[in-house]
Design a protein around this motif. Structure first.
Motif, PDB file in Angstrom:
ATOM      1  N   ASN A  71       0.829  -1.210   0.000  1.00 33.06           N
ATOM      2  CA  ASN A  71       0.000   0.000   0.000  1.00 33.06           C
ATOM      3  C   ASN A  71       0.861   1.257   0.000  1.00 33.06           C
ATOM      4  O   ASN A  71       0.555   2.239  -0.688  1.00 33.06           O
ATOM      5  CB  ASN A  71      -0.931  -0.007   1.218  1.00 33.06           C
ATOM      6  CG  ASN A  71      -2.002  -1.080   1.118  1.00 33.06           C
ATOM      7  OD1 ASN A  71      -2.365  -1.491   0.010  1.00 33.06           O
ATOM      8  ND2 ASN A  71      -2.499  -1.544   2.255  1.00 33.06           N
ATOM      9  N   ASN A  73       2.224   1.708  -3.483  1.00 26.22           N
ATOM     10  CA  ASN A  73       1.206   2.176  -4.427  1.00 26.22           C
ATOM     11  C   ASN A  73       0.877   3.644  -4.205  1.00 26.22           C
ATOM     12  O   ASN A  73       0.731   4.420  -5.160  1.00 26.22           O
ATOM     13  CB  ASN A  73      -0.057   1.322  -4.290  1.00 26.22           C
ATOM     14  CG  ASN A  73       0.174  -0.114  -4.725  1.00 26.22           C
ATOM     15  OD1 ASN A  73       1.046  -0.378  -5.558  1.00 26.22           O
ATOM     16  ND2 ASN A  73      -0.591  -1.047  -4.173  1.00 26.22           N
ATOM     17  N   ASN A  74       0.755   4.052  -2.932  1.00 21.95           N
ATOM     18  CA  ASN A  74       0.470   5.458  -2.642  1.00 21.95           C
ATOM     19  C   ASN A  74       1.601   6.357  -3.124  1.00 21.95           C
ATOM     20  O   ASN A  74       1.373   7.443  -3.665  1.00 21.95           O
ATOM     21  CB  ASN A  74       0.249   5.650  -1.139  1.00 21.95           C
ATOM     22  CG  ASN A  74      -1.025   4.980  -0.657  1.00 21.95           C
ATOM     23  OD1 ASN A  74      -1.961   4.780  -1.436  1.00 21.95           O
ATOM     24  ND2 ASN A  74      -1.071   4.622   0.623  1.00 21.95           N
ATOM     25  N   SER A 130       3.579   5.706  -5.595  1.00 22.60           N
ATOM     26  CA  SER A 130       3.549   5.759  -7.060  1.00 22.60           C
ATOM     27  C   SER A 130       2.465   6.703  -7.548  1.00 22.60           C
ATOM     28  O   SER A 130       2.656   7.459  -8.506  1.00 22.60           O
ATOM     29  CB  SER A 130       3.321   4.352  -7.620  1.00 22.60           C
ATOM     30  OG  SER A 130       4.355   3.482  -7.214  1.00 22.60           O
ATOM     31  N   VAL A 131       1.285   6.689  -6.881  1.00 18.20           N
ATOM     32  CA  VAL A 131       0.191   7.573  -7.296  1.00 18.20           C
ATOM     33  C   VAL A 131       0.571   9.031  -7.078  1.00 18.20           C
ATOM     34  O   VAL A 131       0.338   9.896  -7.936  1.00 18.20           O
ATOM     35  CB  VAL A 131      -1.092   7.206  -6.518  1.00 18.20           C
ATOM     36  CG1 VAL A 131      -2.177   8.245  -6.776  1.00 18.20           C
ATOM     37  CG2 VAL A 131      -1.575   5.823  -6.928  1.00 18.20           C
ATOM     38  N   GLU A 132       1.160   9.342  -5.925  1.00 16.08           N
ATOM     39  CA  GLU A 132       1.572  10.719  -5.657  1.00 16.08           C
ATOM     40  C   GLU A 132       2.634  11.184  -6.642  1.00 16.08           C
ATOM     41  O   GLU A 132       2.608  12.322  -7.118  1.00 16.08           O
ATOM     42  CB  GLU A 132       2.095  10.822  -4.224  1.00 16.08           C
ATOM     43  CG  GLU A 132       1.009  10.630  -3.167  1.00 16.08           C
ATOM     44  CD  GLU A 132       1.572  10.704  -1.765  1.00 16.08           C
ATOM     45  OE1 GLU A 132       2.809  10.879  -1.654  1.00 16.08           O
ATOM     46  OE2 GLU A 132       0.800  10.590  -0.796  1.00 16.08           O
ATOM     47  N   GLU A 139       2.212  14.758 -13.591  1.00 19.10           N
ATOM     48  CA  GLU A 139       1.157  15.328 -14.427  1.00 19.10           C
ATOM     49  C   GLU A 139       1.007  16.823 -14.177  1.00 19.10           C
ATOM     50  O   GLU A 139       0.769  17.603 -15.108  1.00 19.10           O
ATOM     51  CB  GLU A 139      -0.160  14.607 -14.141  1.00 19.10           C
ATOM     52  CG  GLU A 139      -0.178  13.156 -14.630  1.00 19.10           C
ATOM     53  CD  GLU A 139      -1.477  12.458 -14.274  1.00 19.10           C
ATOM     54  OE1 GLU A 139      -2.297  13.085 -13.549  1.00 19.10           O
ATOM     55  OE2 GLU A 139      -1.676  11.307 -14.715  1.00 19.10           O
ATOM     56  N   LYS A 192       3.014  10.120  -9.678  1.00 20.50           N
ATOM     57  CA  LYS A 192       2.377  10.307 -10.978  1.00 20.50           C
ATOM     58  C   LYS A 192       1.618  11.623 -11.027  1.00 20.50           C
ATOM     59  O   LYS A 192       1.635  12.344 -12.032  1.00 20.50           O
ATOM     60  CB  LYS A 192       1.437   9.136 -11.259  1.00 20.50           C
ATOM     61  CG  LYS A 192       0.857   9.145 -12.661  1.00 20.50           C
ATOM     62  CD  LYS A 192       0.032   7.903 -12.906  1.00 20.50           C
ATOM     63  CE  LYS A 192      -0.536   7.903 -14.319  1.00 20.50           C
ATOM     64  NZ  LYS A 192      -1.360   6.691 -14.577  1.00 20.50           N
ATOM     65  N   LYS A 193       0.936  11.976  -9.912  1.00 19.69           N
ATOM     66  CA  LYS A 193       0.214  13.244  -9.869  1.00 19.69           C
ATOM     67  C   LYS A 193       1.171  14.429  -9.989  1.00 19.69           C
ATOM     68  O   LYS A 193       0.885  15.415 -10.665  1.00 19.69           O
ATOM     69  CB  LYS A 193      -0.580  13.338  -8.566  1.00 19.69           C
ATOM     70  CG  LYS A 193      -1.785  12.405  -8.515  1.00 19.69           C
ATOM     71  CD  LYS A 193      -2.539  12.585  -7.208  1.00 19.69           C
ATOM     72  CE  LYS A 193      -3.767  11.675  -7.156  1.00 19.69           C
ATOM     73  NZ  LYS A 193      -4.508  11.821  -5.876  1.00 19.69           N
TER      74      LYS A 193
END
Length: 224
Positions: free
Chosen positions: A157, A160-161, A163-165, A171, A167-168
């Motif tokens: 977890n 994954n968190n 990686s999401v941060e 972007e 990616k944001k």
């Protein structure tokens, strides 16, 4: 084949420490075959140890000379040159007497290239030492399968968190770098329309009104 003696070993060791001659030159000077020299190193441990110590002593002296030379380049130094001139004595031509002596001193500034090399070598050494000083990763040993599964799930977890941060953030940076259209309207210039009127051409003929004042001179006539 040369005879192995302590006196011969001492001379070989002294030549190696002085670092004046190569092994081949030492063997030629002492009338020793080169193969005999290396054979003694294999079969006589005391001779091999003495040669190894002599080589280490030679390398230490060479390293000291290199350090002193490098120190001169880093700090700069003064070179003193002395020139002495002798001439024959007037009373005794076979005897030489001092005529003049000239002393010159030349200053040499520190070598920037040598300074850069030393600094780069020191930085590489510090980086290498820092790698060895890094603390090892924390390792948790869990014997309970349920706890181990929970820890693995927590680790996934967190990954994954992260990686999401990440990616944001990427972007958001991409959106900021994108080219936005301008909000201002384009300025349109209106062309001024001008109407040019051509001036009337003046007649080249001279009109004389008919005054009926009498006859005209020869060559002229009336035009109504």
């Amino acid at each position: 084949m040369a005879k192995y003696t302590e006196r011969l070993v001492e001379r070989i060791i002294s030549f190696i420490e002085e670092d004046i001659y190569s092994i081949s030159e030492i063997c030629n000077a002492l009338n020793i075959n080169r193969k005999t020299f290396y054979e003694w190193r294999k079969t006589k441990p005391e001779f091999n140890e003495a040669v190894e110590r002599a080589i280490e002593c030679r390398d230490d002296k060479l390293l000291m000379v290199a350090r002193n030379s490098l120190k001169k380049k880093l700090e700069g130094y003064t070179l003193t040159e002395t020139r002495t001139v002798y001439v024959p004595d007037e009373s005794n031509p076979e005897k030489l007497v001092l005529k003049s002596r000239t002393v010159r001193q030349k200053e040499y500034a520190p070598d920037t290239h040598a300074i850069k090399l030393v600094l780069l070598q020191n930085e590489a050494k510090e980086e290498k030492e820092a790698e060895y000083k890094q603390e090892p990763a924390l390792t948790i040993v869990v014997r309970d399968p349920t706890t181990a599964e929970s820890l693995n799930l927590l680790r996934e977890n967190l990954r994954n968190n992260h990686s999401v941060e990440q990616k944001k953030k990427e972007e958001a940076v991409a959106d900021d770098q994108a080219i936005k259209p301008s909000d201002k309207p384009l300025a349109i210039k209106e062309a001024n329309t001008e109407v040019e009127t051509q001036p009337k051409k003046k007649s080249k003929h001279v009109i004389i009104p008919n005054l009926n004042t009498g006859p005209l001179p020869p060559g002229y006539r009336y035009r109504g």
